[in-house]
Design an enzyme around this catalytic site. Structure first.
Site, mmCIF file in Angstrom:
data_model
loop_
_atom_site.group_PDB
_atom_site.id
_atom_site.type_symbol
_atom_site.label_atom_id
_atom_site.label_comp_id
_atom_site.label_asym_id
_atom_site.label_seq_id
_atom_site.Cartn_x
_atom_site.Cartn_y
_atom_site.Cartn_z
ATOM 1 N N LYS A 150 10.694 7.024 9.303
ATOM 2 C CA LYS A 150 10.498 8.478 9.373
ATOM 3 C C LYS A 150 11.248 9.061 10.574
ATOM 4 C CE LYS A 150 6.607 11.785 9.516
ATOM 5 N NZ LYS A 150 5.131 11.883 9.610
ATOM 6 N N SER A 225 3.702 14.634 5.994
ATOM 7 C CA SER A 225 5.054 14.842 6.486
ATOM 8 C C SER A 225 5.951 13.609 6.345
ATOM 9 C CB SER A 225 4.986 15.246 7.965
ATOM 10 O OG SER A 225 4.348 14.246 8.743
ATOM 11 N N SER A 249 -0.447 12.442 6.146
ATOM 12 C CA SER A 249 1.013 12.383 6.085
ATOM 13 C C SER A 249 1.582 11.047 5.645
ATOM 14 C CB SER A 249 1.604 12.758 7.445
ATOM 15 O OG SER A 249 1.344 14.102 7.755
#
Length: 548
Positions: A150, A225, A249
């Site tokens: 990420k 996210s 997330s």
């Protein structure tokens, strides 16, 4: 997608229930941006019509030539150790696949292919030496295995914008502790993946990199996210990935992309080395954890990520005990609690997601003989003591986020503005005019944050007292042999922008950040259902520290 009549019915239901302060605030915020939303509908529709002309990758495997990309990380690792093929060839296959598919998905937003190829060649030398000498001490379980990370995590030489325009051009010189641990285990990092703006919305879309599309249907979201990471794992860019989770997330992207994702117990995995990060009580909410296409990779990933201590003040943030080996768990003795709906009027579970939860619980009962207890919050006879407070968990999470002594979201968003202050109203107007510098969810959260500051102290105290009671009740009921099955999100995988219409449904995941439980997102495919085109998904939740 809800119709207008559905929304009206939910609001009427809210009027009959004890109002949640956050629901009231969201209604206020929603009303204030209604005009902006209507103005944007035409643009959204036009984009959707244009997108119909693009390729629809309902099955991410269709474009794959190399079968090795289907394998789990452990399968790839074992084959590399045997010498069945080289890391260089596996990394080249992954890069070729990403080049062909990522143009449709926009999951990987920065590639480091040249460095990855050098690292793969180095891994091959390490493996060859180990096979010749019999000394495997320098070989990790991920040696030569490609993966992604990420973008919010520090990866040496890679951007670290978290989708915020003012951070364009920001690169980092060192790896985050979690990334360093994965490298030490031998992982080859191919690149970094997309997030929502500052990692605080459930769709991975931002002004820096744009929007990520779902590999099963490019008109649907990948979650956020860690949505780019969930998409990358789903689309076979890597067998495993690294994400973070403060309100769902990891788990929402895992569900929406049909992979596994584990939110560890609070304070188990180090949180350092990511932006935005925590400096105070946010450490009780934020967790770092793995995503994987195979459930069997979750434990070795988690074991790798826990090779360093949590690293915060132990008096204030008591670290979680070490993770236990899940192979020691006798599944037959588990007590399974099935909760199909959290009882929140603004987030009722869709029949398909309720069905997925039943299918998961019934599978445990049928295959392992587990005792399943169905909990219906509308039927007090089925509700364990204290669980009637589940509908209050939304307020609990919100007060923990807002009044935790952390740097505010608005403060993070203000980075790069001339006077160090984000003009929220001006930016909303710019967004309506199509000239905005930020996404609508990020601006809405800034506005909500300002409204939340007006909340009276007695409401904050009540929310925390209820939440603390619920947490104690859940811990007591689950014990060391209890598992709760609950939908990961109340609806099937949403279309792009759809979550803006009723933006509270992430509470199904945020609940367990507030309650600090470990929770694993599990994809569900209904046997014999030819009409299922996208995954369904549930969470398996245990008491704190029982990540096994």
């Amino acid at each position: 997608m809800e119709t207008v009549s559905d929304l009206v019915a939910q609001l009427e239901h809210l009027a009959e229930e004890e109002p949640h302060w956050l629901v009231v605030l969201v209604v206020v915020v929603s009303t204030s941006v209604t005009v902006a939303t209507i103005a944007a509908l035409y643009t959204m529709l036009a984009r959707w019509v244009r997108s119909r002309r693009s390729s629809e990758l309902r099955d991410p495997a269709r474009r794959v030539v190399d079968e090795r990309l289907f394998w789990s990380a452990r399968q790839q690792s074992l084959a590399l150790a045997r010498g069945d093929f080289t890391s260089a060839s596996l990394v080249d296959a992954a890069i070729e696949h990403i080049a062909a598919v990522n143009v449709h998905l926009n999951a990987v937003v920065h590639a480091r292919y040249a460095a990855a190829r050098r690292e793969a060649a180095a891994a091959d030398k390490i493996l060859e030496r180990a096979r010749k000498t019999g000394d495997w001490s320098n070989v990790g379980w991920l040696t030569g295995v490609p993966m992604t990370v990420k973008e919010c995590f520090h990866v040496k030489g890679c951007p670290n914008t978290s989708g915020l325009p003012s951070r364009k051009g920001v690169t980092v010189a060192d790896d985050a502790p979690q990334v360093r641990l994965l490298r030490e285990a031998g992982a080859v990092i191919l690149g970094v993946t997309n997030t929502s703006e500052l990692c605080m919305w459930m769709e991975s879309s931002n002004p820096v990199y744009g929007t990520t599309n779902n590999a099963y249907d490019v008109h649907r979201i990948v979650g956020g996210s860690s949505g780019g990471e969930g998409c990358a794992v789903s689309a076979l860019f890597g067998a495993v990935g690294l994400g973070s989770d403060i309100g769902g997330s990891i788990r929402m992207p895992a569900y929406f992309n049909g992979v596994f994702g584990h939110k560890p117990s609070s304070r188990l995995v180090v949180n350092k080395g990511q932006h935005p990060g925590c400096r105070s009580d946010g450490h009780f909410l934020l967790t770092t954890g793995p995503l994987a296409r195979s459930a069997g990779d979750l434990y070795p990933m988690l074991r790798t990520l826990t090779q360093v201590p949590f690293g915060e003040d132990e008096a204030r943030f008591p670290p979680c005990p070490p993770v236990r080996d899940p192979s020691d768990v006798d599944v037959r003795k588990l007590k399974v609690y099935l909760l199909e709906d959290l009882g929140i009027p603004a987030a009722r579970a869709h029949p398909e997601q309720r069905r997925a939860a039943r299918v998961a619980a019934d599978a445990l009962a049928r295959r392992f003989g587990c005792e399943v207890r169905r909990v219906d919050l509308a039927d007090k006879r089925t509700v364990p003591p204290g669980w009637e407070l589940f509908p209050a968990v939304l307020d609990y999470w919100s007060t923990l986020m807002t009044f935790s002594g952390e740097r505010t979201f608005t403060d993070f968003m203000s980075e790069g503005h001339p006077d160090g202050t984000l003009p929220v109203g001006k930016e909303l107007l710019n967004w309506v005019r199509g000239r905005g510098n930020h996404t609508l969810p990020a601006l809405g959260l800034c506005l909500l944050e300002k409204l939340s500051a007006l909340q009276p102290q007695w409401m904050i105290d009540r929310a925390r007292q209820r939440g603390d009671r619920l947490r104690a009740a859940l811990e007591a009921t689950l014990g060391d042999d209890g598992v709760l099955i609950v939908p990961t999100y109340p609806d099937p995988v949403p279309l792009h922008h759809e979550p803006l219409l009723l933006p509270l449904k992430w509470v199904y995941t945020a609940a367990f950040n507030a309650l600090q439980n470990p929770a694993t997102a599990v994809p569900v495919w209904i046997p014999g259902d030819p009409d299922q085109r996208t995954p369904l998904g549930v969470q398996c939740v245990a008491r704190w520290s029982r990540d096994d």
